[in-house]
Design an enzyme around this catalytic site. Structure first.
Site, PDB file in Angstrom:
ATOM      1  N   LYS A   3       0.831  -1.200   0.000  1.00 62.78           N
ATOM      2  CA  LYS A   3       0.000   0.000   0.000  1.00 62.78           C
ATOM      3  C   LYS A   3       0.874   1.262   0.000  1.00 62.78           C
ATOM      4  CE  LYS A   3      -3.915  -2.176   2.415  1.00 62.78           C
ATOM      5  NZ  LYS A   3      -4.803  -2.115   3.598  1.00 62.78           N
ATOM      6  N   TYR A  43     -12.159  -2.170  -3.529  1.00 65.69           N
ATOM      7  CA  TYR A  43     -12.722  -2.241  -2.181  1.00 65.69           C
ATOM      8  C   TYR A  43     -14.254  -2.224  -2.178  1.00 65.69           C
ATOM      9  CZ  TYR A  43      -8.173  -1.922   0.137  1.00 65.69           C
ATOM     10  OH  TYR A  43      -6.901  -2.186   0.603  1.00 65.69           O
ATOM     11  N   ASN A 106      -1.847  -0.183   7.294  1.00 61.47           N
ATOM     12  CA  ASN A 106      -1.368  -1.530   7.610  1.00 61.47           C
ATOM     13  C   ASN A 106      -0.502  -2.157   6.514  1.00 61.47           C
ATOM     14  OD1 ASN A 106      -3.415  -2.104   5.861  1.00 61.47           O
ATOM     15  ND2 ASN A 106      -4.635  -3.316   7.297  1.00 61.47           N
ATOM     16  N   HIS A 109      -1.836  -5.454   1.440  1.00 53.54           N
ATOM     17  CA  HIS A 109      -3.148  -6.064   1.186  1.00 53.54           C
ATOM     18  C   HIS A 109      -2.908  -7.462   0.640  1.00 53.54           C
ATOM     19  CE1 HIS A 109      -7.113  -6.821  -0.606  1.00 53.54           C
ATOM     20  NE2 HIS A 109      -6.443  -7.229  -1.671  1.00 53.54           N
ATOM     21  N   GLU A 120      -9.359  -9.597  -8.294  1.00 51.86           N
ATOM     22  CA  GLU A 120      -8.378  -8.523  -8.107  1.00 51.86           C
ATOM     23  C   GLU A 120      -7.268  -8.586  -9.160  1.00 51.86           C
ATOM     24  OE1 GLU A 120      -7.344  -8.854  -3.930  1.00 51.86           O
ATOM     25  OE2 GLU A 120      -9.404  -8.402  -3.340  1.00 51.86           O
TER      26      GLU A 120
HETATM   27  P1  IDP Z   1      -7.869  -7.004   5.239  1.00 59.48           P
HETATM   28  O1  IDP Z   1      -7.036  -5.965   4.532  1.00 59.48           O
HETATM   29  O2  IDP Z   1      -7.098  -7.648   6.354  1.00 59.48           O
HETATM   30  O3  IDP Z   1      -8.481  -7.996   4.290  1.00 59.48           O
HETATM   31  P2  IDP Z   1     -10.510  -5.796   5.483  1.00 59.48           P
HETATM   32  O4  IDP Z   1     -11.457  -6.011   6.614  1.00 59.48           O
HETATM   33  O5  IDP Z   1     -10.843  -6.428   4.167  1.00 59.48           O
HETATM   34  O6  IDP Z   1      -9.057  -6.232   5.980  1.00 59.48           O
HETATM   35  O7  IDP Z   1     -10.373  -4.221   5.291  1.00 59.48           O
HETATM   36  C1  IDP Z   1      -9.716  -3.706   4.171  1.00 59.48           C
HETATM   37  C2  IDP Z   1      -8.839  -2.571   4.599  1.00 59.48           C
HETATM   38  O8  IDP Z   1      -9.660  -1.506   5.059  1.00 59.48           O
HETATM   39  C3  IDP Z   1      -7.900  -2.877   5.756  1.00 59.48           C
HETATM   40  O9  IDP Z   1      -6.694  -3.496   5.354  1.00 59.48           O
HETATM   41  C4  IDP Z   1      -7.656  -1.500   6.330  1.00 59.48           C
HETATM   42  O10 IDP Z   1      -6.687  -0.803   5.558  1.00 59.48           O
HETATM   43  C5  IDP Z   1      -9.014  -0.832   6.116  1.00 59.48           C
HETATM   44  N1  IDP Z   1      -9.858  -0.946   7.328  1.00 59.48           N
HETATM   45  C6  IDP Z   1     -10.577  -2.019   7.722  1.00 59.48           C
HETATM   46  N2  IDP Z   1     -11.228  -1.775   8.861  1.00 59.48           N
HETATM   47  C7  IDP Z   1     -10.922  -0.506   9.197  1.00 59.48           C
HETATM   48  C8  IDP Z   1     -11.296   0.347  10.296  1.00 59.48           C
HETATM   49  O11 IDP Z   1     -12.039  -0.035  11.195  1.00 59.48           O
HETATM   50  N3  IDP Z   1     -10.743   1.601  10.303  1.00 59.48           N
HETATM   51  C9  IDP Z   1      -9.911   2.053   9.317  1.00 59.48           C
HETATM   52  N4  IDP Z   1      -9.544   1.280   8.266  1.00 59.48           N
HETATM   53  C10 IDP Z   1     -10.041   0.034   8.206  1.00 59.48           C
HETATM   54 MG    MG Z   2      -9.971  -7.782   2.893  1.00 55.59          MG
END
Ligand code: IDP
Ligand code: MG
Length: 143
Positions: A3, A43, A106, A109, A120
């Site tokens: 990212k 997304y 984080n 992805h 994707e």
């Molecule tokens: P993942 O990346 O581990 O699959 P997902 O639940 O699919 O997690 O969420 C996608 C992305 O959205 C996350 O990697 C993170 O960057 C962002 N995200 C998810 N939940 C939150 C939140 O509660 N606050 C802010 N960003 C979030």
């Molecule tokens: Mg995800």
């Protein structure tokens, strides 16, 4: 995907190194600023959630590196290597556990199923960008 935070923080090499040392094969790779439409499609499952717009803004805010990673069990293994979504909960040794602090930054992805990987990959690459080759160490990676 690495990212925009991972790219800005100089972590491209560290992420690629972990994929390579695991034994997985990188068969496509692209550095680009993701266009808004592509980010929204990427997304789409999160439309309507409170973090959705911030997520789209963040993912389009600078270059990211999209990768196609191939190998036995690669989807599940990459998710484990990435670690829990919230870096505060991601265990040390994972990319998010070692390199991140907050959920919205984080670093990486990973596709979460064969269906989402297919979706994707098709979103970020055309078929001719996927390279078919053998790594010379494959005989030593697989029984
Ligand atoms: P993942 O990346 O581990 O699959 P997902 O639940 O699919 O997690 O969420 C996608 C992305 O959205 C996350 O990697 C993170 O960057 C962002 N995200 C998810 N939940 C939150 C939140 O509660 N606050 C802010 N960003 C979030
Ligand atoms: Mg995800």
């Amino acid at each position: 995907m690495i990212k925009p935070d991972g790219v800005q923080r100089g972590l491209i090499g560290k992420v690629l190194q972990r994929i390579e040392q695991k034994g997985f094969k990188i068969v496509a790779m692209k550095l680009a600023v993701m266009p808004e439409e592509k980010a929204k499609a990427h997304y789409a499952e999160h439309v309507g959630k409170k973090f959705y717009q911030d997520l789209v803004d963040f993912i389009t805010s600078g270059p990211s590196v999209s990768l196609v990673v191939e190998g036995r069990g690669a989807i599940a293994a990459m998710r484990k290597m990435n670690g829990a979504t919230n870096p505060a909960e991601a265990v040390p040794g994972t990319l998010r556990g070692d390199f991140g602090i907050e959920t919205g930054r984080n670093v990486v992805h990973g596709s979460d199923s064969p269906a989402s990987a297919a979706r994707e990959i098709a979103l970020h690459f055309c078929a001719s960008e996927l390279v078919n080759f053998k790594r010379i160490d494959e005989a030593w990676l697989y029984e």
